[in-house]
Scaffold this motif. Structure first.
Motif, PDB file in Angstrom:
ATOM      1  N   ARG A   1       0.836  -1.204   0.000  1.00  0.00           N
ATOM      2  CA  ARG A   1       0.000   0.000   0.000  1.00  0.00           C
ATOM      3  C   ARG A   1       0.874   1.260   0.000  1.00  0.00           C
ATOM      4  NH1 ARG A   1      -5.426  -1.492   3.489  1.00  0.00           N
ATOM      5  NH2 ARG A   1      -6.092  -3.071   1.994  1.00  0.00           N
TER       6      ARG A   1
ATOM      7  N   ASP B   1      -4.889   2.995   6.385  1.00  0.00           N
ATOM      8  CA  ASP B   1      -5.948   4.003   6.262  1.00  0.00           C
ATOM      9  C   ASP B   1      -5.432   5.353   6.744  1.00  0.00           C
ATOM     10  OD1 ASP B   1      -7.806   2.169   5.282  1.00  0.00           O
ATOM     11  OD2 ASP B   1      -9.421   2.911   6.570  1.00  0.00           O
TER      12      ASP B   1
ATOM     13  N   ASP C   1      -3.545  -2.896   8.343  1.00  0.00           N
ATOM     14  CA  ASP C   1      -4.881  -2.437   7.981  1.00  0.00           C
ATOM     15  C   ASP C   1      -5.108  -1.035   8.538  1.00  0.00           C
ATOM     16  OD1 ASP C   1      -7.614  -2.557   7.101  1.00  0.00           O
ATOM     17  OD2 ASP C   1      -8.158  -2.863   9.201  1.00  0.00           O
TER      18      ASP C   1
HETATM   19 MN    MN Z   1      -8.786  -1.588   5.770  1.00  0.00          MN
END
Ligand code: MN
Ligand code: IPM
Length: 349
Positions: free
Chosen positions: A105, A246, A242
């Motif tokens: 990411r 964000d 996770d």
């Molecule tokens: Mn997520």
């Protein structure tokens, strides 16, 4: 050149609009080139529950497995909130079925959007890091799991092998970047984190010219907003990744801009925006198409080694943003289709 097979999972709510935007750009960038592909669409998530009663039908798994890459938009939403076999379960399952243990990411702040970041410009300027999130183990998959009326259990577990293979992905990535790895954990509390740390200490000896530091996840959450330019490659467990991804994504001004890639040791990789299906924006031609378009850019780079096409897309995006033809979430007034059309126009150079 052989035709590449791309599996399409168009998703729910804003998903189809995002996918349409992305595929329009893919179509335009590959015109008059030798890049040929075929698209095969499968049911997945909420639309699969509606069509066949489960979020991940076996035809979808089989279709994805024989593809060269999988493109997913976003799934889930209020319509299926009460389903026990939910769209989100389908997402966890497909990651597992395809063995996609490494989730990449990136957080890169596009210069023209710096002033749209929630952080002051002098803090955000130059931010460019990648979170390498372990995706098929940890607390998301550990057993036992218990869910009773007055008692619940989740389990977090990691094996040496699972840690080593994700470290490898992260360290290899760092070699192509600034050679700075941050291992993020909670080693002051969790046994799994202590195993991560010990394994990383040993593993990093094979990368003597890489700077390695270890940071607790709570401290990392702070540093991401106080000094985001500190980071290059963050390697971390499923749940930590996770949450931090964000946080990192929103530094760019909007979650709507960030793509991700998920990879295993073999088989097709999966590319998807990091955000969800944005139900409140659906069917209004408002969703930011960038996260999907940049997912396609990543696919061209990583799965198909088409730097040339990927670079054309990224240049067209930068130009379109500079022209201000952007959606409302990043400060503009353009619709999804207007922004997409501008990017396609700017592909011409
Ligand atoms: Mn997520
Ligand atoms: C993500 C999402 C998923 C996750 C959910 C929808 C299961 O938040 O891709 O980050 O937690 O992995």
């Amino acid at each position: 050149m052989e035709k590449k097979k791309i599996a399409i999972l168009q998703g729910d709510y804003s998903g189809p609009e995002m996918m349409q935007a992305g595929l329009a750009v893919l179509d335009a960038v590959s015109q008059n080139t030798d890049f040929e592909y075929e698209l095969n669409q499968y049911y997945f998530g909420g639309e699969a529950i509606d069509a066949v009663g489960e979020p991940l039908p076996k035809e979808t798994v089989a279709g994805c497995k024989k593809a060269d890459a999988v493109l997913l938009s976003a799934i889930g939403g209020p319509k299926w909130e009460k389903e026990t076999n939910s769209p989100e379960k389908g997402l966890l399952q497909i990651r597992n079925e395809l063995g996609l243990f490494a989730n990449i990411r990136p957080t890169k702040v596009i210069k023209a959007l710096e002033n749209h970041s929630p952080l002051k410009q002098d803090i955000i300027s130059g931010t460019d890091f990648v979170i390498v999130r372990e995706l098929t183990s940890g607390i998301y998959f550990g057993t036992p799991r218990v869910e009773e009326k007055d008692y619940a259990v989740d389990t977090t577990s990691y094996t040496l092998e699972e840690i080593t293979r994700i470290l490898k992905v992260g360290f290899e990535m760092a070699q192509r970047r600034k050679k700075h790895v941050t291992i993020v954990d909670k080693a002051n509390v969790l046994a799994t984190s202590r195993l991560w740390r010990k394994t990383a200490e040993k593993f990093s000896q094979d990368y003597p010219d890489t700077t390695v530091d270890y940071m607790y996840v709570d401290a990392t959450a702070m540093k991401i907003i106080t000094e985001p330019t500190f980071f290059d490659v963050i390697i971390t467990a499923n749940l930590f990744g996770d949450i931090l991804s964000d946080e990192a994504a929103v530094l760019t001004g909007s979650l709507g801009t960030i793509p991700s890639a998920s990879a295993g040791t073999k088989g097709p990789r999966l590319y998807e925006p990091i955000h969800g299906s944005a139900p409140t924006l659906a069917k209004q031609n408002k969703i930011n198409p960038l996260s999907m378009i940049q997912s396609i850019e990543l696919m061209l780079r990583d799965s198909f080694e088409r730097e040339d096409l990927a670079n054309r897309i990224s240049r067209a995006i930068v130009k379109t943003i500079a022209e201000g033809i952007i959606t409302a979430d990043i400060g503009g007034q353009a619709s999804t289709t207007e922004m997409t059309a501008a990017i396609i126009e700017n592909l011409k150079g």
